[in-house]
Write a protein that holds these residues in place. Structure first.
Motif, PDB file in Angstrom:
ATOM      1  N   MET A 120       0.869  -1.160   0.104  1.00 28.91           N
ATOM      2  CA  MET A 120      -0.101   0.122   0.061  1.00 28.91           C
ATOM      3  C   MET A 120       0.884   1.293   0.091  1.00 28.91           C
ATOM      4  SD  MET A 120      -3.280  -0.650   0.526  1.00 28.91           S
ATOM      5  CE  MET A 120      -4.074   0.369   1.895  1.00 28.91           C
ATOM      6  N   VAL A 121       0.228   2.262  -0.635  1.00 25.16           N
ATOM      7  CA  VAL A 121       0.871   3.659  -0.508  1.00 25.16           C
ATOM      8  C   VAL A 121       0.509   4.211   0.736  1.00 25.16           C
ATOM      9  CG1 VAL A 121       0.883   6.028  -1.600  1.00 25.16           C
ATOM     10  CG2 VAL A 121       0.618   3.976  -3.035  1.00 25.16           C
ATOM     11  N   PRO A 122       1.670   4.580   1.619  1.00 27.09           N
ATOM     12  CA  PRO A 122       1.001   5.359   2.904  1.00 27.09           C
ATOM     13  C   PRO A 122       0.209   6.511   2.777  1.00 27.09           C
ATOM     14  CG  PRO A 122       3.406   4.842   2.665  1.00 27.09           C
ATOM     15  CD  PRO A 122       2.808   4.626   1.442  1.00 27.09           C
ATOM     16  N   LYS A 123      -0.898   6.506   3.562  1.00 28.63           N
ATOM     17  CA  LYS A 123      -1.946   7.682   3.427  1.00 28.63           C
ATOM     18  C   LYS A 123      -1.188   8.937   3.445  1.00 28.63           C
ATOM     19  CE  LYS A 123      -6.564   7.217   4.591  1.00 28.63           C
ATOM     20  NZ  LYS A 123      -6.466   6.538   3.223  1.00 28.63           N
ATOM     21  N   ALA A 124      -0.093   9.373   4.139  1.00 30.41           N
ATOM     22  CA  ALA A 124       0.639  10.533   3.870  1.00 30.41           C
ATOM     23  C   ALA A 124       1.100  10.677   2.652  1.00 30.41           C
ATOM     24  CB  ALA A 124       1.659  10.448   5.205  1.00 30.41           C
ATOM     25  N   SER A 177      -0.366  12.926  11.805  1.00 32.72           N
ATOM     26  CA  SER A 177      -1.710  12.967  12.519  1.00 32.72           C
ATOM     27  C   SER A 177      -1.333  13.094  14.138  1.00 32.72           C
ATOM     28  CB  SER A 177      -2.265  11.654  12.548  1.00 32.72           C
ATOM     29  OG  SER A 177      -1.285  10.743  13.286  1.00 32.72           O
ATOM     30  N   ALA A 178      -2.222  13.515  14.966  1.00 33.58           N
ATOM     31  CA  ALA A 178      -2.101  13.829  16.222  1.00 33.58           C
ATOM     32  C   ALA A 178      -1.497  12.526  16.860  1.00 33.58           C
ATOM     33  CB  ALA A 178      -3.193  14.235  16.951  1.00 33.58           C
ATOM     34  N   ASP A 179      -2.101  11.409  16.711  1.00 27.37           N
ATOM     35  CA  ASP A 179      -1.678  10.092  17.047  1.00 27.37           C
ATOM     36  C   ASP A 179      -0.091  10.043  16.806  1.00 27.37           C
ATOM     37  OD1 ASP A 179      -3.803   8.968  18.429  1.00 27.37           O
ATOM     38  OD2 ASP A 179      -4.575   8.251  16.461  1.00 27.37           O
ATOM     39  N   SER A 180       0.521  10.380  15.665  1.00 26.03           N
ATOM     40  CA  SER A 180       1.743   9.995  15.219  1.00 26.03           C
ATOM     41  C   SER A 180       2.599  10.992  16.214  1.00 26.03           C
ATOM     42  CB  SER A 180       1.893  10.357  13.778  1.00 26.03           C
ATOM     43  OG  SER A 180       3.255  10.616  13.537  1.00 26.03           O
ATOM     44  N   LEU A 181       2.151  12.389  16.146  1.00 24.18           N
ATOM     45  CA  LEU A 181       2.797  13.154  16.819  1.00 24.18           C
ATOM     46  C   LEU A 181       3.069  12.622  18.328  1.00 24.18           C
ATOM     47  CD1 LEU A 181       2.350  16.926  16.184  1.00 24.18           C
ATOM     48  CD2 LEU A 181       4.152  15.527  15.614  1.00 24.18           C
ATOM     49  N   ARG A 182       1.978  12.270  19.015  1.00 22.26           N
ATOM     50  CA  ARG A 182       2.107  11.870  20.209  1.00 22.26           C
ATOM     51  C   ARG A 182       2.955  10.659  20.638  1.00 22.26           C
ATOM     52  NH1 ARG A 182      -3.877  13.668  20.871  1.00 22.26           N
ATOM     53  NH2 ARG A 182      -3.555  15.488  22.021  1.00 22.26           N
ATOM     54  N   LEU A 183       2.784   9.652  19.499  1.00 24.86           N
ATOM     55  CA  LEU A 183       3.788   8.486  19.543  1.00 24.86           C
ATOM     56  C   LEU A 183       5.177   8.642  19.577  1.00 24.86           C
ATOM     57  CD1 LEU A 183       4.154   5.425  19.234  1.00 24.86           C
ATOM     58  CD2 LEU A 183       3.924   5.615  16.807  1.00 24.86           C
ATOM     59  N   GLN A 184       5.321   9.848  18.681  1.00 24.82           N
ATOM     60  CA  GLN A 184       6.885  10.145  18.694  1.00 24.82           C
ATOM     61  C   GLN A 184       7.562  11.027  20.015  1.00 24.82           C
ATOM     62  OE1 GLN A 184       8.122  11.896  14.748  1.00 24.82           O
ATOM     63  NE2 GLN A 184       6.143  11.863  14.070  1.00 24.82           N
ATOM     64  N   GLY A 185       6.483  11.789  20.287  1.00 25.70           N
ATOM     65  CA  GLY A 185       6.705  12.393  21.717  1.00 25.70           C
ATOM     66  C   GLY A 185       7.129  11.505  22.661  1.00 25.70           C
ATOM     67  N   ASN A 240      -0.613   3.881  12.642  1.00 27.01           N
ATOM     68  CA  ASN A 240      -0.780   3.565  11.021  1.00 27.01           C
ATOM     69  C   ASN A 240       0.738   3.694  10.292  1.00 27.01           C
ATOM     70  OD1 ASN A 240      -3.371   3.394  10.325  1.00 27.01           O
ATOM     71  ND2 ASN A 240      -3.817   5.718  11.167  1.00 27.01           N
ATOM     72  N   ARG A 241       0.836   3.112   9.451  1.00 26.97           N
ATOM     73  CA  ARG A 241       2.057   3.113   8.533  1.00 26.97           C
ATOM     74  C   ARG A 241       2.276   4.549   8.066  1.00 26.97           C
ATOM     75  NH1 ARG A 241       2.527  -1.346   4.234  1.00 26.97           N
ATOM     76  NH2 ARG A 241       3.181   0.370   3.208  1.00 26.97           N
ATOM     77  N   GLY A 242       3.511   4.865   8.461  1.00 28.75           N
ATOM     78  CA  GLY A 242       4.158   5.864   8.053  1.00 28.75           C
ATOM     79  C   GLY A 242       4.385   6.942   9.260  1.00 28.75           C
ATOM     80  N   ASP A 243       3.643   6.412  10.461  1.00 24.41           N
ATOM     81  CA  ASP A 243       3.661   7.274  11.700  1.00 24.41           C
ATOM     82  C   ASP A 243       4.957   7.844  12.458  1.00 24.41           C
ATOM     83  OD1 ASP A 243       0.787   7.761  11.355  1.00 24.41           O
ATOM     84  OD2 ASP A 243       0.212   6.526  13.017  1.00 24.41           O
ATOM     85  N   THR A 244       5.919   6.697  12.020  1.00 28.09           N
ATOM     86  CA  THR A 244       7.061   6.816  12.669  1.00 28.09           C
ATOM     87  C   THR A 244       8.352   7.312  11.760  1.00 28.09           C
ATOM     88  OG1 THR A 244       7.677   4.243  12.344  1.00 28.09           O
ATOM     89  CG2 THR A 244       6.558   5.146  14.538  1.00 28.09           C
ATOM     90  N   GLU A 245       7.893   7.750  10.397  1.00 25.96           N
ATOM     91  CA  GLU A 245       8.751   7.652   9.412  1.00 25.96           C
ATOM     92  C   GLU A 245      10.002   8.529   9.533  1.00 25.96           C
ATOM     93  OE1 GLU A 245       8.056   6.188   6.642  1.00 25.96           O
ATOM     94  OE2 GLU A 245       9.962   6.796   5.626  1.00 25.96           O
ATOM     95  N   THR A 246       9.873   9.673  10.479  1.00 20.82           N
ATOM     96  CA  THR A 246      11.304  10.489  10.545  1.00 20.82           C
ATOM     97  C   THR A 246      11.817  10.419  12.213  1.00 20.82           C
ATOM     98  OG1 THR A 246       9.873  12.444  11.013  1.00 20.82           O
ATOM     99  CG2 THR A 246      10.787  12.080   8.834  1.00 20.82           C
ATOM    100  N   LEU A 247      11.129   9.547  12.964  1.00 18.91           N
ATOM    101  CA  LEU A 247      11.595   9.362  14.350  1.00 18.91           C
ATOM    102  C   LEU A 247      12.936   8.949  14.532  1.00 18.91           C
ATOM    103  CD1 LEU A 247      10.953   9.012  17.284  1.00 18.91           C
ATOM    104  CD2 LEU A 247       9.877   6.648  16.845  1.00 18.91           C
ATOM    105  N   VAL A 248      13.503   8.243  13.599  1.00 24.29           N
ATOM    106  CA  VAL A 248      14.655   7.636  13.900  1.00 24.29           C
ATOM    107  C   VAL A 248      15.896   8.945  13.707  1.00 24.29           C
ATOM    108  CG1 VAL A 248      15.045   6.904  11.221  1.00 24.29           C
ATOM    109  CG2 VAL A 248      16.547   5.903  13.203  1.00 24.29           C
ATOM    110  N   ASN A 249      15.448   9.961  12.844  1.00 22.23           N
ATOM    111  CA  ASN A 249      16.428  10.902  12.688  1.00 22.23           C
ATOM    112  C   ASN A 249      16.650  11.978  14.058  1.00 22.23           C
ATOM    113  OD1 ASN A 249      17.206  10.990   9.874  1.00 22.23           O
ATOM    114  ND2 ASN A 249      14.810  11.172   9.575  1.00 22.23           N
ATOM    115  N   LYS A 250      15.232  11.811  14.799  1.00 19.35           N
ATOM    116  CA  LYS A 250      15.228  12.844  15.943  1.00 19.35           C
ATOM    117  C   LYS A 250      16.340  12.733  16.665  1.00 19.35           C
ATOM    118  CE  LYS A 250      11.243  14.669  14.758  1.00 19.35           C
ATOM    119  NZ  LYS A 250      10.838  13.871  13.639  1.00 19.35           N
ATOM    120  N   PRO A 251      17.114  11.809  17.302  1.00 16.33           N
ATOM    121  CA  PRO A 251      18.114  11.818  18.206  1.00 16.33           C
ATOM    122  C   PRO A 251      19.382  12.369  17.775  1.00 16.33           C
ATOM    123  CG  PRO A 251      16.971   9.626  18.278  1.00 16.33           C
ATOM    124  CD  PRO A 251      16.621  10.462  17.165  1.00 16.33           C
ATOM    125  N   LEU A 252      19.571  12.460  16.086  1.00 15.19           N
ATOM    126  CA  LEU A 252      20.684  13.194  15.576  1.00 15.19           C
ATOM    127  C   LEU A 252      20.685  14.632  16.129  1.00 15.19           C
ATOM    128  CD1 LEU A 252      21.040  11.313  12.433  1.00 15.19           C
ATOM    129  CD2 LEU A 252      21.948  10.529  14.553  1.00 15.19           C
TER     130      LEU A 252
END
Ligand code: 5GP
Ligand code: MN
Length: 353
Positions: free
Chosen positions: A61-65, A216-224, A255-267
């Motif tokens: 699937m194409v991610p919704k985002a 999405s709000a869920d994605s931001l909360r998950l990343q936080g 949802n797919r894509g929700d953690t897309e850029t998370l791995v970059n954040k600690p850098l």
């Protein structure tokens, strides 16, 4: 002046292959990102303008985002429309393989493509392409596959077919694969390509925000949550490690894509120069790695996690339990830093950091 980095022989061969056929299928890697979809959809659009029957087939699937990228509605998704996907591939006279370097990157679509005699053209910027393509246009020094599609069009003299639609698609990959023009874009020609794309009057701010800054709000909360509760730092080794299990993902309606850029954040943290993220997906543990400077994460991903990618951005899959994958991360740490006395459980002092 944008130089001709692609071998002119390969350009001529590609031109001949395209001239000689009518039906072309374009494929890209599973869990497609902005570059995979942007490059595939731009090329598809231009081939159609040249009068070809072209279609994009994705492994999943194409991610919704990413549905905002022009042309996504016409994509055939193998996991959703298996018969249509197989039909298109069986009927194809040419298969273009964009933004992947190995058949395993297209999941079960590989089983459909492998037995076919149809010629396969690779256009890609990942390291070490597999020897399964008839024509290989592989440039790991390129920012993105979108850059390579632009260069292919330029060298084939087809830039006049690059309209606003195709330019918008290419802009997405140039943006996402450089983290919003943060890395992999030191070649001044990158900006000349960008300038040529801008001249097609794309809606740059809309595309940039959709590609880089829409969650999405869920994605931001998950990343936080992941950053505040789950990020373990190893300051001595310049490393960061985040793990999200199934229960945590469900808690934030993942949802797919929700953690897309998370791995970059600690850098963003001074002196943290490599980052690893593990996510417990239903069928595997997805591993993502990012780094800065000359610390190569693609070699870690290929050695330990059945993957690969680029020096500074790589990924892989681990087949086993999350605990086993986490243990393997600590093994990586021990192998890289044998004298550091890495502990699998953080000390109280580290937890408070
Ligand atoms: P991500 O962490 O965003 O999934 O992937 C980072 C980069 O590594 C992307 O360029 C992606 O295409 C590549 N990559 C991710 N997973 C794999 C894999 O399993 N094998 C290879 N060769 N590259 C991967
Ligand atoms: Mn790419």
């Amino acid at each position: 002046m944008i130089s001709h980095i692609i071998d002119e022989n390969n350009i001529e061969r590609l031109q001949a292959l395209i001239n000689g056929v009518q039906r072309i299928v374009i494929t890209c890697h599973k869990s497609p990102d902005g570059d995979a979809l942007g490059s595939s959809l731009a090329l598809c659009h231009i081939l159609k303008r040249l009068g070809k029957d072209a279609v994009v087939v994705t492994p999943d699937m194409v991610p919704k985002a990413l549905e905002f990228i022009p042309g996504t509605r016409d994509i055939i998704v193998y996991t959703k429309q298996e018969l249509r996907a197989c039909h298109a591939l069986n009927e194809a006279q040419l298969i273009m393989c964009l933004d992947y370097n190995a058949i395993k990157r297209i999941d079960r679509l590989g089983e459909v493509i492998t037995p076919l005699k149809t010629k396969r053209v690779l256009i890609d910027h990942h390291l070490d392409p597999e020897d399964v393509f008839d024509l290989v246009i592989s440039h790991p020094e390129a920012s993105s596959t979108c850059e390579l599609v632009f260069r292919v069009l330029m060298q084939m003299g087809l830039l006049r077919f690059m309209d606003r639609h195709a330019a918008s698609c290419l802009y997405v990959g140039l943006t996402t694969d450089t983290g919003g023009f943060a890395y992999s874009c030191d070649n001044p020609e990158f900006y000349e390509i960008l300038a040529s794309i801008m001249r097609r009057r794309i809606d740059r701010i809309y595309l940039y925000n959709k590609a880089m800054n829409t969650f999405s709000a869920d994605s931001l909360r998950l990343q936080g949550y992941a950053i505040s509760q789950k990020m373990r730092l190893f300051p001595e080794q310049g490393a960061a490690f985040i793990v999200l299990d199934k229960e945590e993902l469900e808690r934030f309606n993942y949802n797919r894509g929700d953690t897309e850029t998370l791995v970059n954040k600690p850098l963003a943290i001074p002196n943290i120069y490599w980052s690893v993220f593990m996510r417990e997906d239903p069928d595997r543990i997805k591993v993502s790695c990012r780094s800065q400077g000359d610390f190569s994460v693609s070699s870690i991903c290929s050695k330990y996690f059945n993957g690969g990618g680029h020096e500074n951005a790589a990924g892989g899959d681990f087949y086993g339990t999350l605990d086993e994958a986490v243990a393997l991360f600590y093994q990586v740490m021990k192998d890289l830093f044998p004298d550091a006395g890495i502990q699998e459980q953080p000390t109280q002092e580290q937890e408070q950091q």
